[in-house]
Motif scaffolding. Structure first.
Motif, PDB file in Angstrom:
ATOM      1  N   ALA A  12       0.816  -1.209   0.000  1.00  0.00           N
ATOM      2  CA  ALA A  12       0.000   0.000   0.000  1.00  0.00           C
ATOM      3  C   ALA A  12       0.850   1.259   0.000  1.00  0.00           C
ATOM      4  N   ALA A  13       2.058   1.175   0.550  1.00  0.00           N
ATOM      5  CA  ALA A  13       2.931   2.340   0.609  1.00  0.00           C
ATOM      6  C   ALA A  13       3.872   2.420  -0.575  1.00  0.00           C
ATOM      7  N   ARG A  14       3.814   1.440  -1.475  1.00  0.00           N
ATOM      8  CA  ARG A  14       4.750   1.392  -2.586  1.00  0.00           C
ATOM      9  C   ARG A  14       4.279   2.303  -3.718  1.00  0.00           C
ATOM     10  N   PRO A  15       5.166   3.136  -4.253  1.00  0.00           N
ATOM     11  CA  PRO A  15       4.744   3.988  -5.355  1.00  0.00           C
ATOM     12  C   PRO A  15       4.440   3.193  -6.605  1.00  0.00           C
ATOM     13  N   ALA A  16       3.279   3.467  -7.187  1.00  0.00           N
ATOM     14  CA  ALA A  16       2.895   2.778  -8.430  1.00  0.00           C
ATOM     15  C   ALA A  16       3.303   3.657  -9.597  1.00  0.00           C
ATOM     16  N   MET A  18       5.001   4.534 -13.476  1.00  0.00           N
ATOM     17  CA  MET A  18       4.651   4.124 -14.830  1.00  0.00           C
ATOM     18  C   MET A  18       5.915   4.114 -15.666  1.00  0.00           C
ATOM     19  N   ALA A  19       6.193   3.007 -16.291  1.00  0.00           N
ATOM     20  CA  ALA A  19       7.363   2.926 -17.150  1.00  0.00           C
ATOM     21  C   ALA A  19       7.215   3.857 -18.335  1.00  0.00           C
ATOM     22  N   ALA A  20       8.351   4.341 -18.855  1.00  0.00           N
ATOM     23  CA  ALA A  20       8.311   5.316 -19.948  1.00  0.00           C
ATOM     24  C   ALA A  20       7.550   4.779 -21.147  1.00  0.00           C
ATOM     25  N   LYS A  21       7.731   3.505 -21.456  1.00  0.00           N
ATOM     26  CA  LYS A  21       7.065   2.957 -22.639  1.00  0.00           C
ATOM     27  C   LYS A  21       5.560   2.827 -22.449  1.00  0.00           C
ATOM     28  N   GLU A  22       5.088   2.879 -21.176  1.00  0.00           N
ATOM     29  CA  GLU A  22       3.663   2.748 -20.913  1.00  0.00           C
ATOM     30  C   GLU A  22       2.942   4.098 -20.950  1.00  0.00           C
ATOM     31  N   ARG A  23       3.677   5.198 -20.912  1.00  0.00           N
ATOM     32  CA  ARG A  23       3.057   6.511 -20.824  1.00  0.00           C
ATOM     33  C   ARG A  23       2.448   6.907 -22.162  1.00  0.00           C
ATOM     34  N   ALA A  24       1.243   7.453 -22.101  1.00  0.00           N
ATOM     35  CA  ALA A  24       0.622   8.010 -23.299  1.00  0.00           C
ATOM     36  C   ALA A  24       1.226   9.386 -23.561  1.00  0.00           C
ATOM     37  N   LEU A  25       1.288   9.767 -24.822  1.00  0.00           N
ATOM     38  CA  LEU A  25       1.924  11.027 -25.193  1.00  0.00           C
ATOM     39  C   LEU A  25       1.080  12.235 -24.824  1.00  0.00           C
ATOM     40  N   TYR A  97      -4.584   7.985  -8.791  1.00  0.00           N
ATOM     41  CA  TYR A  97      -5.466   7.164  -7.958  1.00  0.00           C
ATOM     42  C   TYR A  97      -5.714   5.797  -8.606  1.00  0.00           C
ATOM     43  N   LEU A  98      -5.998   5.791  -9.907  1.00  0.00           N
ATOM     44  CA  LEU A  98      -6.285   4.533 -10.605  1.00  0.00           C
ATOM     45  C   LEU A  98      -5.049   3.650 -10.692  1.00  0.00           C
ATOM     46  N   ARG A  99      -3.869   4.258 -10.877  1.00  0.00           N
ATOM     47  CA  ARG A  99      -2.646   3.468 -10.912  1.00  0.00           C
ATOM     48  C   ARG A  99      -2.376   2.834  -9.546  1.00  0.00           C
ATOM     49  N   GLN A 100      -2.632   3.568  -8.492  1.00  0.00           N
ATOM     50  CA  GLN A 100      -2.405   3.034  -7.149  1.00  0.00           C
ATOM     51  C   GLN A 100      -3.328   1.851  -6.862  1.00  0.00           C
ATOM     52  N   THR A 101      -4.606   2.007  -7.170  1.00  0.00           N
ATOM     53  CA  THR A 101      -5.549   0.921  -6.903  1.00  0.00           C
ATOM     54  C   THR A 101      -5.272  -0.282  -7.793  1.00  0.00           C
ATOM     55  N   ALA A 102      -4.842  -0.035  -9.050  1.00  0.00           N
ATOM     56  CA  ALA A 102      -4.511  -1.149  -9.936  1.00  0.00           C
ATOM     57  C   ALA A 102      -3.279  -1.909  -9.441  1.00  0.00           C
ATOM     58  N   ALA A 103      -2.398  -1.220  -8.709  1.00  0.00           N
ATOM     59  CA  ALA A 103      -1.191  -1.864  -8.189  1.00  0.00           C
ATOM     60  C   ALA A 103      -1.434  -2.595  -6.871  1.00  0.00           C
ATOM     61  N   GLY A 109      -6.338   3.790   0.962  1.00  0.00           N
ATOM     62  CA  GLY A 109      -4.906   4.064   0.989  1.00  0.00           C
ATOM     63  C   GLY A 109      -4.475   4.976  -0.139  1.00  0.00           C
ATOM     64  N   ALA A 110      -5.030   4.778  -1.345  1.00  0.00           N
ATOM     65  CA  ALA A 110      -4.705   5.638  -2.482  1.00  0.00           C
ATOM     66  C   ALA A 110      -5.182   7.062  -2.241  1.00  0.00           C
ATOM     67  N   ALA A 111      -6.382   7.190  -1.660  1.00  0.00           N
ATOM     68  CA  ALA A 111      -6.895   8.524  -1.346  1.00  0.00           C
ATOM     69  C   ALA A 111      -6.018   9.208  -0.297  1.00  0.00           C
ATOM     70  N   ARG A 112      -5.492   8.427   0.648  1.00  0.00           N
ATOM     71  CA  ARG A 112      -4.614   8.997   1.668  1.00  0.00           C
ATOM     72  C   ARG A 112      -3.324   9.537   1.047  1.00  0.00           C
ATOM     73  N   ILE A 113      -2.777   8.819   0.080  1.00  0.00           N
ATOM     74  CA  ILE A 113      -1.571   9.283  -0.615  1.00  0.00           C
ATOM     75  C   ILE A 113      -1.856  10.599  -1.336  1.00  0.00           C
ATOM     76  N   LEU A 114      -3.016  10.697  -1.968  1.00  0.00           N
ATOM     77  CA  LEU A 114      -3.360  11.911  -2.689  1.00  0.00           C
ATOM     78  C   LEU A 114      -3.610  13.081  -1.744  1.00  0.00           C
ATOM     79  N   ARG A 115      -4.178  12.808  -0.562  1.00  0.00           N
ATOM     80  CA  ARG A 115      -4.344  13.885   0.423  1.00  0.00           C
ATOM     81  C   ARG A 115      -2.984  14.411   0.865  1.00  0.00           C
TER      82      ARG A 115
END
Length: 420
Positions: A12-16, A18-25, A97-103, A109-115
Motif C-alpha cells: 500500500a505504501a509502494r509507489p505505483a 509508470m514505465a516510460a514505454k507505458e506513458r501516453a503522449l 489514484y487509478l494506478r495506485q488501486t490497480a497496483a 490508501g490511495a486517497a490517503r496518498i493523494l491527500r
C-alpha cells in the motif's frame, strides 16, 4: 501481525510508477505546452513600470508589435490557461489514484496518498508565492484537490456527472446574474470599477525591497490559496476539475482514437467559444471598440464574459493537443520527434519546470533584482518568456535522456510514499 498483512501494508505504501514505454503522449505533451502558455500569461505582471489599462493586467502602451501581443494574450491566454491547468490537474490526480488501486493499494490508501500530495502542494505553493511569485497556482489547486478528492475521488460516475452539471449551472448563473441585473437597470456599461487597484500590484514586482515584496506576496498567496480557492467552489469553479476526473476514468487522453468525434467537437467548439468570448475585450483594449472603462475592469461585463468562456477554451486546448498527439503517433515517419519528446519531457516534470520559470523570472525582472522588467515591453517580454520556457525544455530533455525525474517531483514522491 501476519506476514500477509505486513506484505499488504508494504504494498500500500509502494509507489505505483509508470514505465516510460507505458506513458501516453497526450497528457505529457499537453502539460508541456500548457507551461508555455502559463509563462506567457504571466508576463504582464512583471512589466511593473508599464501603464496598465482598466482591466488591471495588460499594459496599454507600446508599439504595433506590443498591441498585437496584447490582443493575442487577451484573446487566447488570459483567463484561458488556468482552466486548462485545472482539467489536467484533475486528470492527473485520477490517473494517480487509478494506478495506485490497480497496483494493489486499497482505495482508502490511495486517497490517503493523494491527500498527502495535496497538503504538500499547498506548502510548496505558499513558499513559492512568498519567495518568488504571488500568482502561484500550485497552492490554489492543492487546496482544491484536497477538498474535491475527499468529496468525489471515490464517488461513482453518476454522482460525478450530476455535480459537473450543477457546477456548470453555478458558473453560468454567477456570470449571467450580475450582467442581466445591470442590463435591466440600464447600467451595463457601468458594471465594474475601473478605479480599483490593479490586480498586478499584488505581485509587488515594482517594490525595490525583497522583504517588503515578500510580505505583499505572502498576503496575496494566502488570499489566492485560502480565500479565492474556497470561494471558487461556491461559484462552480470545481466544474473543469471534475471534468478532468470524468475524462481520466475513460482514458480519453491515453486512448484518443476511441474518442475522436468528442475530441474534435470539443476542440472546435471550445476554442471558438473561448476566442469569441474574449474578442470584445481584446478589441476594446487596442481601441478598436468603444467600451466604458468600468466594463473593461476586473469586475466588469467584458471580464465576466472572458472568464466564463475561458473554461471552454481551456478544455478545447486540451482536446486540440490530444488530437495532434494522436495524429503524430500514427505517422509512419515522425518528423520532429526530438521536439515532441522534449516538450513531453517538460510535461513529465511540470512542477519543476513551473517553479523554474519563477527562479528565472523574478530575480531578473523584479525591481528588487536586476529590474529588467522596467525596460521590456509586451512584445520583448513575450520573447523573454519563450526563452525561459526553452531553457526548461532543454533541461527537461537532458533529464529525460538521463532517465531522471524532475528534482521537485522526485522530492515530492519521496515524501508522499515515505521513502528515503
Amino acid at each position: 501481525m501476519t506476514t500477509e498483512t505486513t506484505t499488504q501494508q508494504a504494498a500500500a505504501a509502494r509507489p505505483a510508477g509508470m514505465a516510460a514505454k507505458e506513458r501516453a503522449l497526450a497528457p505529457d505533451l499537453a502539460r508541456g505546452a500548457m507551461l508555455l502558455l502559463i509563462v506567457l500569461s504571466n508576463t504582464a505582471f512583471h512589466l511593473w513600470k508599464a501603464e496598465h489599462g482598466p482591466s488591471g493586467w495588460q499594459p496599454v502602451d507600446g508599439g504595433v508589435a506590443d498591441r498585437v501581443v496584447q490582443f493575442a494574450m487577451i484573446t487566447g491566454l488570459d483567463l484561458r490557461v488556468y482552466p486548462l491547468f485545472a482539467f489536467l490537474f484533475g486528470y492527473g490526480m485520477t490517473q494517480l489514484y487509478l494506478r495506485q488501486t490497480a497496483a494493489g493499494t486499497s482505495p482508502r490508501g490511495a486517497a490517503r496518498i493523494l491527500r498527502r500530495r495535496s497538503l504538500l502542494l499547498i506548502v510548496i505553493g505558499i513558499a513559492h508565492a512568498t519567495l518568488l511569485m504571488a500568482g502561484d497556482i500550485v497552492g490554489y489547486y492543492g487546496l482544491l484537490s484536497l477538498g474535491l478528492g475527499l468529496l468525489f475521488l471515490r464517488r461513482g460516475d453518476r454522482a460525478l456527472k450530476w455535480w459537473i452539471g450543477i457546477g456548470a449551472v453555478l458558473l453560468l448563473w454567477g456570470a449571467a446574474e450580475p450582467v442581466v441585473s445591470a442590463a435591466l437597470r440600464g447600467e451595463l456599461g457601468s458594471l465594474g470599477d475601473a478605479g480599483a487597484e490593479p490586480g498586478a500590484t499584488g505581485y509587488a514586482a515594482g517594490d525595490p525591497s525583497w522583504l517588503d515584496a515578500a510580505g505583499t506576496r505572502l498576503e496575496s498567496g494566502f488570499f489566492v490559496t485560502f480565500v479565492a480557492a474556497p470561494l471558487s467552489l461556491v461559484g462552480g469553479g470545481f466544474t473543469v476539475f471534475l471534468l478532468g476526473f470524468w475524462a481520466a476514468r475513460r482514458r480519453i487522453l491515453e486512448e484518443p482514437g476511441r474518442h475522436l468525434p468528442l475530441l474534435r467537437r470539443t476542440a472546435v467548439i471550445g476554442i471558438a467559444i473561448g476566442w469569441l468570448g474574449a474578442l470584445p475585450a481584446a478589441l476594446a483594449h487596442i481601441g478598436a471598440l468603444a467600451v466604458p472603462d468600468d466594463a473593461q475592469s476586473e469586475s466588469g461585463a467584458l471580464t465576466i464574459l472572458r472568464e466564463t468562456t475561458g473554461n471552454a477554451a481551456g478544455i478545447g486546448y486540451v482536446a486540440a493537443v490530444t488530437l495532434f498527439a494522436h495524429w503524430w503517433t500514427r505517422r509512419p515517419a515522425r518528423r520532429g520527434a526530438r521536439a515532441v519528446v522534449a516538450v513531453s519531457a517538460v510535461g513529465k516534470r511540470s512542477l519543476s519546470c513551473y517553479l523554474t520559470h519563477s527562479l528565472l523570472f523574478a530575480p531578473l525582472l523584479a525591481a528588487w533584482g536586476l529590474g529588467l522588467g522596467a525596460h521590456l515591453t509586451s512584445a520583448t517580454m513575450a520573447l523573454f518568456a519563450v526563452g525561459v520556457w526553452l531553457v526548461t525544455v532543454v533541461g527537461a530533455y537532458a533529464l529525460e535522456r538521463a532517465g531522471r525525474r524532475g528534482p521537485v517531483e522526485a522530492g515530492l514522491r519521496r515524501v508522499m510514499y515515505h521513502r528515503r
